[in-house]
Motif scaffolding. Sequence first.
Motif, PDB file in Angstrom:
ATOM      1  N   GLY A   1       0.813  -1.207   0.000  1.00  0.00           N
ATOM      2  CA  GLY A   1       0.000   0.000   0.000  1.00  0.00           C
ATOM      3  C   GLY A   1       0.846   1.255   0.000  1.00  0.00           C
ATOM      4  O   GLY A   1       2.075   1.198   0.152  1.00  0.00           O
ATOM      5  N   PRO A   2       0.223   2.412  -0.161  1.00  0.00           N
ATOM      6  CA  PRO A   2       0.982   3.668  -0.234  1.00  0.00           C
ATOM      7  C   PRO A   2       1.864   3.908   0.983  1.00  0.00           C
ATOM      8  O   PRO A   2       3.005   4.361   0.846  1.00  0.00           O
ATOM      9  CB  PRO A   2      -0.118   4.736  -0.355  1.00  0.00           C
ATOM     10  CG  PRO A   2      -1.289   4.007  -0.939  1.00  0.00           C
ATOM     11  CD  PRO A   2      -1.221   2.614  -0.393  1.00  0.00           C
ATOM     12  N   ALA A   3       1.366   3.597   2.171  1.00  0.00           N
ATOM     13  CA  ALA A   3       2.152   3.844   3.375  1.00  0.00           C
ATOM     14  C   ALA A   3       3.375   2.933   3.426  1.00  0.00           C
ATOM     15  O   ALA A   3       4.494   3.381   3.740  1.00  0.00           O
ATOM     16  CB  ALA A   3       1.283   3.640   4.612  1.00  0.00           C
ATOM     17  N   ALA A   4       3.171   1.633   3.114  1.00  0.00           N
ATOM     18  CA  ALA A   4       4.294   0.690   3.135  1.00  0.00           C
ATOM     19  C   ALA A   4       5.329   1.054   2.076  1.00  0.00           C
ATOM     20  O   ALA A   4       6.539   0.969   2.310  1.00  0.00           O
ATOM     21  CB  ALA A   4       3.782  -0.726   2.925  1.00  0.00           C
TER      22      ALA A   4
ATOM     23  N   LEU B   1       9.296   2.100   2.540  1.00  0.00           N
ATOM     24  CA  LEU B   1      10.371   1.434   1.803  1.00  0.00           C
ATOM     25  C   LEU B   1      11.236   2.444   1.063  1.00  0.00           C
ATOM     26  O   LEU B   1      12.469   2.382   1.099  1.00  0.00           O
ATOM     27  CB  LEU B   1       9.763   0.428   0.822  1.00  0.00           C
ATOM     28  CG  LEU B   1      10.729  -0.286  -0.141  1.00  0.00           C
ATOM     29  CD1 LEU B   1      11.803  -1.035   0.626  1.00  0.00           C
ATOM     30  CD2 LEU B   1       9.963  -1.235  -1.045  1.00  0.00           C
ATOM     31  N   ARG B   2      10.621   3.410   0.400  1.00  0.00           N
ATOM     32  CA  ARG B   2      11.381   4.430  -0.329  1.00  0.00           C
ATOM     33  C   ARG B   2      12.200   5.289   0.633  1.00  0.00           C
ATOM     34  O   ARG B   2      13.337   5.678   0.318  1.00  0.00           O
ATOM     35  CB  ARG B   2      10.434   5.293  -1.162  1.00  0.00           C
ATOM     36  CG  ARG B   2       9.857   4.554  -2.367  1.00  0.00           C
ATOM     37  CD  ARG B   2       8.675   5.291  -2.979  1.00  0.00           C
ATOM     38  NE  ARG B   2       9.039   6.566  -3.582  1.00  0.00           N
ATOM     39  CZ  ARG B   2       9.344   6.751  -4.857  1.00  0.00           C
ATOM     40  NH1 ARG B   2       9.351   5.704  -5.684  1.00  0.00           N
ATOM     41  NH2 ARG B   2       9.647   7.938  -5.324  1.00  0.00           N
ATOM     42  N   ALA B   3      11.644   5.564   1.793  1.00  0.00           N
ATOM     43  CA  ALA B   3      12.380   6.356   2.772  1.00  0.00           C
ATOM     44  C   ALA B   3      13.609   5.599   3.270  1.00  0.00           C
ATOM     45  O   ALA B   3      14.684   6.188   3.463  1.00  0.00           O
ATOM     46  CB  ALA B   3      11.454   6.712   3.942  1.00  0.00           C
ATOM     47  N   ARG B   4      13.459   4.286   3.504  1.00  0.00           N
ATOM     48  CA  ARG B   4      14.611   3.493   3.946  1.00  0.00           C
ATOM     49  C   ARG B   4      15.726   3.498   2.908  1.00  0.00           C
ATOM     50  O   ARG B   4      16.903   3.480   3.246  1.00  0.00           O
ATOM     51  CB  ARG B   4      14.192   2.047   4.226  1.00  0.00           C
ATOM     52  CG  ARG B   4      13.382   1.863   5.491  1.00  0.00           C
ATOM     53  CD  ARG B   4      13.446   0.418   5.988  1.00  0.00           C
ATOM     54  NE  ARG B   4      13.134  -0.563   4.962  1.00  0.00           N
ATOM     55  CZ  ARG B   4      11.913  -1.001   4.697  1.00  0.00           C
ATOM     56  NH1 ARG B   4      10.883  -0.532   5.409  1.00  0.00           N
ATOM     57  NH2 ARG B   4      11.713  -1.908   3.763  1.00  0.00           N
TER      58      ARG B   4
END
Length: 785
Positions: A560-563, A567-570
């Motif tokens: 989903g958008p939050a997950a 992931l992109r932030a990590r």
Amino acid sequence: MPRFSVIVPAYRVQAYLDECLESVLSQSFTDVEVIAVDDCSPDLCGEVADDAAARDPRLTAVHLTANVGLGRARNAGLDRATGDYVLFLDGDDTLAPGALQAVADRLDATADPDVLVYDYARTYWHGRHTRNVRADLLAEREPQVFRLEERPELLRLLTVVWNKAYRRDFVTAQGLSFPPGYYEDTPWTYPALLSARRIAVLDRVCVHYRQRRSGNILGTPSEQHLDVFEQYDRVFAFLTARRLERWRPVLSVRMVDHLTAIFNKGGRVPRHKRAEFFRRARAQYLRYARSPGAPGASGAPRASGAAPASAAAAGAAAGSASGAAVGVRAGGGVRVRTRHLLVRLGTRRAFQLLGAEARLLARAHDRTARAARRARAGCGRLYYRLQLRLPLDPHLAVFAAYWYRGYSCNPAALEAAARELVPGLATAWIARPAYAHTVPPGVRVLRPGSRACHRALARATYLVNNVNFPQHVVKRRGQIHVQTHHGTPLKKMGLDLADHPAAAAGMDFEALMTRVDRWDYSLSANRHSTLAWSRAYPADHTTLEYGYPRNDALAGAPPGPAARARLRARLGIPEGATAVLYAPTHRDYLPGHVPPLDPGALARALRERGAHVVLLARAHYFHDAAPAAAPPAGVLDVTAHPSLTELCLASDALLTDYSSVMFDYALLGRPIVLHAADWEAYRLARGTYFDVTAEPPGLVCRTADEVADALASGAHAAPAAAALLAAFRRRFCPYDDGHAAERVVRHVFLGQVDRPPVSGRRPPPAGAAARALPRPAGSAVTHGE
């Protein structure tokens, strides 16, 4: 006026000259003139050059009326050169495919420097290729354009002229030319680097430097090896004339390293000249080792943070690094200092004893290490043979991937599914210590070569791998071997490589087929793969055309958008940026890691076009070493990230060339761009099963500028590109619905072979959730230790 003038001197290289010239004329970059200079060669070099000139008007054959030597033959070529840049190539060497395009792109990216330094690989007559041992010095870091004072470590590179491109008006302005005699590259290379106001580097193998079995001029005994002293006299005269005395300590170290390398090569200086050579080496050392004025305090530029207080100290600091560049095994700082001291004192016999001792110690160390490895391997094989006499464990499955590079790919997906679906199954994973952390809890980790690993390989009922297990592994009655492969094949594989010797170098096809004969099952993602595997690996095994287990995470419901944001932030992807995964494949014909695109240059080009793009640079697993320097702006090096699936899910588009990741990424329905600059060379060298440029999964670009334009303009996601992707998915992703791993586990581990066939199944729309398959009845899975 062509972009490049390539000057090829030729003397006694009739066996290699045609290949040399063709390597230039067949380049994808065609704005080039070639000047082949026949140095009054007594063989057929002149005729070979004439024949090549008749075939291609870009080549000019020049015939000298007397043999003048390599340096003056190059001067004759320089007199006729008209290109913006001059490159030199010896008549027995070759340009790597795509080299001129890479050089042109780098020159454009660095605004036409005076000198561009690129890399080379040694190619041996027996087929082995090795990249320059000092390739790390060519890292493309900031500043991209510099003077030698900013990167004096470049002086540690081999002093040759053919690993550089020189702006012709710079050569003319500096009055650069070659002197007569052996080692003529030395008084050209140092003045060129010291005079250049703008230098750039290209971290790519552009020249294949042939190591001939015999006939190499510098490898044959001759009194002309003493020419090296006059060549260094010219170098130091240049320093005096240009008021560059501050460089004297550094260059004196390089000189001593070079002289001792020549002396230590027993086949160069004739026996009756060795005493004279050493006396002259001592005289050169005493003459040039220190700058005039305050000895040891000349302010010479310091390479890589070293701070030598004198020429002798400079030798200690730089000798070990530079020794490798001239073929000397330095043997540590103490040995380097000792070698320089013995030259200064003129003690030739002690110097020879030191060299003999070093050679004896090196040989003894090598023999001891080889014996220890053989003993360990022999004990392990014996233990394995003993374990083969014990019963199979029906509840043990052993998995591995990518030659023990950790938990990944199809075997990882199958291991996870087997733990969930098969009651009582214990799983173990073979991984090198550096990759042990990638294996999830509940799965036993086996170190390759350990007794536990040998025991598991001998007694496990199920063996699963995406490559072959080692040759010594025996297929026992009752054992089940599953070959998952690691991608849909574009490039030729297995026996299909028989017609492509460059890609099959060293491959033992008979040994390969003995490993293939162990397979019980071969996984296939599509009908194309089934046909390719059947030709490449003809043996008596069952093909499971079920889709690829590793793609279940891509074909099922996406995060989903939050997950996805987490992931992109990590990964460090800036908010609002378009993330493009750059995943090139390996080139068999290019030794070492040579990315076809410069990610830093592409990121700059995208910024200049106003695109907010970050590149996720992922090297092929053959080149997964840690990067030498921090990535440039706009680039994230994700080579070490353990999950390619996560990178695919986090990105917005894929940029690749011929990597099988395109077949997996197509499931996401996101844009794919192919950079096919060297498609013709790749197809000829490696061999391919179809023309991906004619049936691509998206936009096809030939140059770096085309890639930047496509990504910045949005053409990569236009309807035409989307239509190509849809057709590609229909052909290559017919079974990837999120349940491939389950289908394989049910068939192999649970024996459910009477399930309805999956032939004709089509993938759901990208991102759609797939229908759940029924779960087997039974108790919870228990895990072994």
